[in-house]
Write a protein that holds these residues in place. Structure first.
Motif, PDB file in Angstrom:
ATOM      1  N   LEU A  37      -4.481   5.030   2.362  1.00  0.00           N
ATOM      2  CA  LEU A  37      -4.507   3.463   1.959  1.00  0.00           C
ATOM      3  C   LEU A  37      -3.727   2.602   1.221  1.00  0.00           C
ATOM      4  O   LEU A  37      -2.951   2.106   1.494  1.00  0.00           O
ATOM      5  N   THR A  38      -4.322   3.665   0.150  1.00  0.00           N
ATOM      6  CA  THR A  38      -3.340   3.212  -1.388  1.00  0.00           C
ATOM      7  C   THR A  38      -3.519   3.465  -2.583  1.00  0.00           C
ATOM      8  O   THR A  38      -4.977   4.826  -2.533  1.00  0.00           O
ATOM      9  N   ASN A  91      -4.608  -1.576   1.039  1.00  0.00           N
ATOM     10  CA  ASN A  91      -2.804  -1.464   1.130  1.00  0.00           C
ATOM     11  C   ASN A  91      -2.386  -1.392   0.166  1.00  0.00           C
ATOM     12  O   ASN A  91      -2.496  -2.550  -0.843  1.00  0.00           O
ATOM     13  N   ASP A  92      -0.881  -0.815   0.216  1.00  0.00           N
ATOM     14  CA  ASP A  92      -0.470  -0.670  -1.467  1.00  0.00           C
ATOM     15  C   ASP A  92       0.690  -2.270  -1.553  1.00  0.00           C
ATOM     16  O   ASP A  92       0.564  -2.630  -0.374  1.00  0.00           O
TER      17      ASP A  92
END
Length: 283
Positions: A37-38, A91-92
Motif C-alpha cells: 500500500l505504501t 497510499n504512496d
C-alpha cells in the motif's frame, strides 16, 4: 486480508534505493496475492516501514526476499484505521511538481495527550449538562490548536484528546499553545475555569510491544496522568529531539504504571516561553 506493517533497519541506504526496492516489491506482488500500500523511510534513523495487505507474515517476507533481499526485521498486524490516524495516509504520496519522486514521510511521530484535571468531581458538582459543556469547550480549544500546529486527532478519551504529529517541534508548540489558550480562557471565566495537564512522547510506528506506537502511546498517556494541573510533562525522547534545552527544566525520574524502570520526565516551562526561545526541530 489482514494488514501488516514491517520495519527494516537500513542504515546507509539512500532514499532512491528504498524507493527502488518498493517498486520491485510492487512488480511481483500479484504473483503472491499481496498489495504493497505504501512505505515510509527515515534516512536519519536508517529505518523503513512498509504497509502491506497480505494473507500472512510469511508471504510478506517471501516477496521481500525475492524482490530485493531486504527482509523485514519485524512485522506486526495493524488496523488500517490506526495507521491512517497516526500516519495520515495509506497510499504512496504523489510527487511534487518538478520532482521525480516524492519527499518521503519518515514515519516518526510525536504523541500528545490532554486531560481535564478533576473532570469527575467537576461533573458531579456542576451536573452532566454543564460538565458536558466544559468538555466541549476543552475540545474546541484543543482542536483549534491542533489545526494551527499540523496535529492529527487520533481519538477522544472522554475528558481529553490524543493526537499525533509528524514533527516533534509542532507537538511541543501545540502543547504550549493549548496551555496558553486555557490560561486566556480562564482569565475571562472566573465562574468555572478549566485546568488541564498534557503528556508528550515520540517514537516510530512499530514498537517492541507489537502494537502500533505501543510504548510511545503508553508513555505519553502516563506522563499526562503524572502531570500536575496546568503542567506539560515530556519524555527524554522529546527533550532530545526538540532542540532547545532551556525550555525544559526540573527533570525527574518517575515510576509510571506499565514501565519496569523509572522514566525520565521533563517539565515544559510554557508560561515563560516566548517566540525567541522556541527552536526549529531537527524533524
Amino acid at each position: 486480508m489482514p494488514i501488516f506493517m514491517d520495519r527494516h533497519y537500513l542504515e546507509g541506504t539512500s532514499p532512491a534505493e528504498v524507493a527502488q526496492a518498493h517498486r520491485m516489491d510492487i512488480d511481483i506482488q500479484d504473483r503472491y496475492g499481496v498489495k504493497f500500500l505504501t512505505y515510509w523511510f527515515d534516512e536519519r534513523r536508517g529505518t523503513a516501514f512498509c504497509l502491506v495487505d497480505s494473507p500472512d507474515i510469511e508471504t510478506v517476507q517471501c516477496v521481500h526476499r525475492e524482490a530485493h533481499g531486504f527482509v523485514a526485521n519485524e512485522i506486526v498486524e495493524v488496523a488500517l484505521s490506526a495507521v491512517e490516524a497516526f500516519l495520515g495516509r495509506i497510499n504512496d504520496p504523489d510527487p511534487a511538481p518538478g520532482q521525480t519522486s516524492p519527499q518521503m514521510d519518515p514515519g516518526h511521530r510525536a504523541i500528545l495527550f490532554t486531560d481535564i484535571v478533576g473532570s469527575t468531581e467537576m461533573t458531579a458538582r456542576l451536573g452532566d449538562r454543564m460538565g458536558t459543556e466544559l468538555v466541549r469547550a476543552h475540545d474546541a480549544i484543543v482542536r483549534r490548536c491542533l489545526g494551527k500546529n499540523s496535529g492529527r486527532e487520533v481519538k477522544h478519551t472522554g475528558d481529553g484528546i490524543m493526537a499525533a504529529f509528524a514533527a516533534t517541534t509542532a507537538a511541543v508548540e501545540c502543547a504550549m499553545a493549548i496551555q496558553q489558550e486555557f490560561q486566556h480562557y480562564n482569565s475571562g471565566n472566573n465562574a468555572q475555569p478549566i485546568h488541564i495537564r498534557i503528556g508528550l512522547d515520540c517514537g516510530e510506528p512499530v514498537e517492541d510491544s507489537n502494537d502500533l506506537f505501543g510504548s510511545t502511546v503508553q508513555l505519553a498517556a502516563r506522563l499526562c496522568a503524572a502531570a500536575a494541573s496546568d503542567q506539560i510533562l515530556v519524555s527524554e525522547n522529546i527533550f532530545r529531539e526538540y532542540g532547545t534545552t532551556d525550555l525544559f527544566a526540573h527533570a525527574t525520574r518517575r515510576r509510571l504504571k506499565g514501565f519496569s524502570k523509572p522514566m525520565l520526565a521533563f517539565r515544559c516551562d510554557w508560561a515563560h516561553a516566548g517566540p525567541s526561545e522556541r527552536s526549529t526541530s531537527s524533524e
